[in-house]
Structure formats: C-alpha cells, structure tokens
Write an enzyme that holds these catalytic residues in place. Sequence first.
Site, PDB file in Angstrom:
ATOM      1  N   LYS A  54      29.806  -2.791  51.945  1.00  0.00           N
ATOM      2  CA  LYS A  54      31.041  -1.998  51.871  1.00  0.00           C
ATOM      3  C   LYS A  54      31.001  -0.889  52.908  1.00  0.00           C
ATOM      4  O   LYS A  54      31.988  -0.626  53.595  1.00  0.00           O
ATOM      5  CB  LYS A  54      31.212  -1.419  50.463  1.00  0.00           C
ATOM      6  CG  LYS A  54      31.605  -2.478  49.441  1.00  0.00           C
ATOM      7  CD  LYS A  54      31.429  -2.002  48.008  1.00  0.00           C
ATOM      8  CE  LYS A  54      31.702  -3.151  47.042  1.00  0.00           C
ATOM      9  NZ  LYS A  54      31.374  -2.834  45.655  1.00  0.00           N
ATOM     10  N   GLN A  98      29.437   1.610  41.705  1.00  0.00           N
ATOM     11  CA  GLN A  98      28.991   0.216  41.672  1.00  0.00           C
ATOM     12  C   GLN A  98      28.523  -0.159  40.270  1.00  0.00           C
ATOM     13  O   GLN A  98      27.736   0.558  39.654  1.00  0.00           O
ATOM     14  CB  GLN A  98      27.866   0.001  42.705  1.00  0.00           C
ATOM     15  CG  GLN A  98      27.447  -1.440  42.865  1.00  0.00           C
ATOM     16  CD  GLN A  98      28.558  -2.347  43.402  1.00  0.00           C
ATOM     17  OE1 GLN A  98      29.368  -1.928  44.215  1.00  0.00           O
ATOM     18  NE2 GLN A  98      28.601  -3.585  42.942  1.00  0.00           N
ATOM     19  N   ASP A 121      38.729   0.920  43.020  1.00  0.00           N
ATOM     20  CA  ASP A 121      38.352  -0.316  42.324  1.00  0.00           C
ATOM     21  C   ASP A 121      39.431  -0.738  41.332  1.00  0.00           C
ATOM     22  O   ASP A 121      39.435  -1.879  40.872  1.00  0.00           O
ATOM     23  CB  ASP A 121      37.034  -0.107  41.555  1.00  0.00           C
ATOM     24  CG  ASP A 121      35.846  -0.789  42.211  1.00  0.00           C
ATOM     25  OD1 ASP A 121      36.059  -1.774  42.932  1.00  0.00           O
ATOM     26  OD2 ASP A 121      34.716  -0.332  41.979  1.00  0.00           O
TER      27      ASP A 121
HETATM   28  N1  GUN Z   1      30.245  -5.135  40.461  1.00  0.00           N
HETATM   29  C1  GUN Z   1      30.660  -6.403  40.638  1.00  0.00           C
HETATM   30  N2  GUN Z   1      31.876  -6.423  41.245  1.00  0.00           N
HETATM   31  C2  GUN Z   1      32.216  -5.137  41.444  1.00  0.00           C
HETATM   32  C3  GUN Z   1      33.348  -4.518  42.036  1.00  0.00           C
HETATM   33  O1  GUN Z   1      34.297  -5.139  42.495  1.00  0.00           O
HETATM   34  N3  GUN Z   1      33.319  -3.166  42.066  1.00  0.00           N
HETATM   35  C4  GUN Z   1      32.293  -2.451  41.557  1.00  0.00           C
HETATM   36  N4  GUN Z   1      32.361  -1.126  41.614  1.00  0.00           N
HETATM   37  N5  GUN Z   1      31.238  -2.983  40.999  1.00  0.00           N
HETATM   38  C5  GUN Z   1      31.195  -4.331  40.949  1.00  0.00           C
END
Ligand code: GUN
Length: 295
Positions: A54, A98, A121
């Site tokens: 990211k 995350q 998100d």
């Molecule tokens: N863990 C698995 N997929 C995601 C996501 O799209 N965003 C976040 N923050 N954590 C994740």
Amino acid sequence: MTAKIIDGKAIAEAVRQEAADETAALKKQFGTAPTLAAVLVGDNPASQTYVNSKGKACEAAGMGSVTHRLPATATQEEVEALVRALNADPAINGILVQLPLPKGLNEQAVLDLISLDKDVDGFHPMNIGQLVMKGRVPQFIPCTPAGCIELLVRSGIPIAGADAVVVGRSNIVGIPVAALLNNADATVTICHSRTRNLPDIVRRADIVVAAIGRAEFVRGDWIKPGAAVIDVGINRIEDPSKKSGFRLVGDVCFAEAVEVAGAITPVPGGVGPMTIAMLLKNTVRGYKLQHGIGA
Ligand code: GUN
C-alpha cells in the site's frame, strides 16, 4: 466456450493512473498531496506485505504515505491514542488500520474511532450502514468490494437486472459487495456455510462473487454458461513443483470454471490488484472531503 479473462492487473493500473492524475491536479491546486496513514500492529507477515504494498502504491501515484508500526504488545489505549492523533492531524487524509489486530485488542472499538471522513477502508459501521440503506450514500466504500464492481463495469458486464449470487457474508467483502450489487439493481442472493443446495443457487447466477475463503470451493459445474465469475479468494495450496512449495488459488476452481463462464477473474491478477487501486481512489476522496471540494 472459454471465458474471457478479466485482467485485474490492467484495470487496476488504469485506476491507479487516474488516482495519480487526480493527485497531480490536487498538488497543483493546493500544494500538498493526498496522504494515507497505515497502522500496523504486531508482526503478521501477510499484513506486513499488504501494508508495504500500500505504501509503495501511494508513492508511485505521487501520494504521501506514512506507516505507524506498533508491537503486538501494544495496549488498546495505545492503538486508540494513535487513531485519535491521526484523526486530528490535518496532513492525514486517510486512515487504514490493518486487520486482523493481534488477539486481545478490540477491533470494533478501534474501527469505530476512525474519523468518518478519513475512513478509506469504509469499515466504520456508519459507512457500512449507509451502504446498505436505501437512499443513503456512504462517505467511503470498502476497497475490495468496490474493486469487484469496477471489474464488472470496466469489462462491460451489465449488473442492472442480473441475478447475482455472493458466496460468503464477511463484513469486509460478502456483505458490502452484496449491497453494492443491490444498489446497482442486481437481484442479489447471499449464500454461506448453512445455505442448502448451494450449487443449484449458484447455477442461477449471471454474476457470481466468490468470497468464502476456501480453496477452489466453487466448481465449474456450478456455473451457468456465460456467467461472470469474480473470485475474491486468495488461498495457498501446497505445490511441490514450485520453488516456494505452494501456489495461490482462488475460491473458484479456475480450470473448470473457465470452460463454462463468459468472463472470469484469475488468481492472482484478478480482484487482488484492485484493492490497492481503490484504496488510492479513496485516499484522493478523503483529501477532497477535507478540502471541502466534495468528491
Ligand atoms: N485485512 C484484509 N483485508 C483488509 C483490508 O482491505 N483492509 C484492512 N485494513 N485490513 C485488511
């Protein structure tokens, strides 16, 4: 018939380029770049990989990126204090915590704290609530579900009036993707582990979204000829022929489904690259919201 392969890498690249173009224009206008803050707690290797990707994607698009790493021993108070500080920081336009958080931390309490106009998100219950309510518009749409819709739209697959079947009902994918398909006027069925006659239900679908987290679970003879198949799964299976000893497969048995479907996403290279691309778009949106120029 062999299905058209939906090239998620190419579509994600186009979306990332759009985010980069918007970023360049915003920089010119305001002198600063949209900036994402990622919060990584603990040392889950998959989470570390995601967060690194990211960060790199932000930089490649000319956007800012900061990563806050906390040890697995971080307390609830420490994680919440960090989110509060990021909420208050005008240089931060998007906040991503995350998931999963290490055991012992209250994930819901942390997600509930994220400022609504920085929730890139889209996991805040207010954003999810607005997504599923008729006539309400969420500030942000979760990235992977938004990416699934983008793949369908950019591949010219009609959604309005289609019968769509979503296999899986997670907060991160199944529920929001079902809401998005419903909002786009598909007739949506959500299936899960307690669903009876699952193959028969999937066979009715013009659009199948597989997000159940089980390797090659959806078989080729479950697919209606000509259907569009969006495979969200990323599963490791043993493969002694590979140097790593494993390979990645989706939730759909690709080799079977590709012979029946009209269009299908591969794994890897389908939905996966779209998640980060949509995150960049959401971060640009956050920046615009904070600069009062609506998104
Ligand atoms: N863990 C698995 N997929 C995601 C996501 O799209 N965003 C976040 N923050 N954590 C994740």
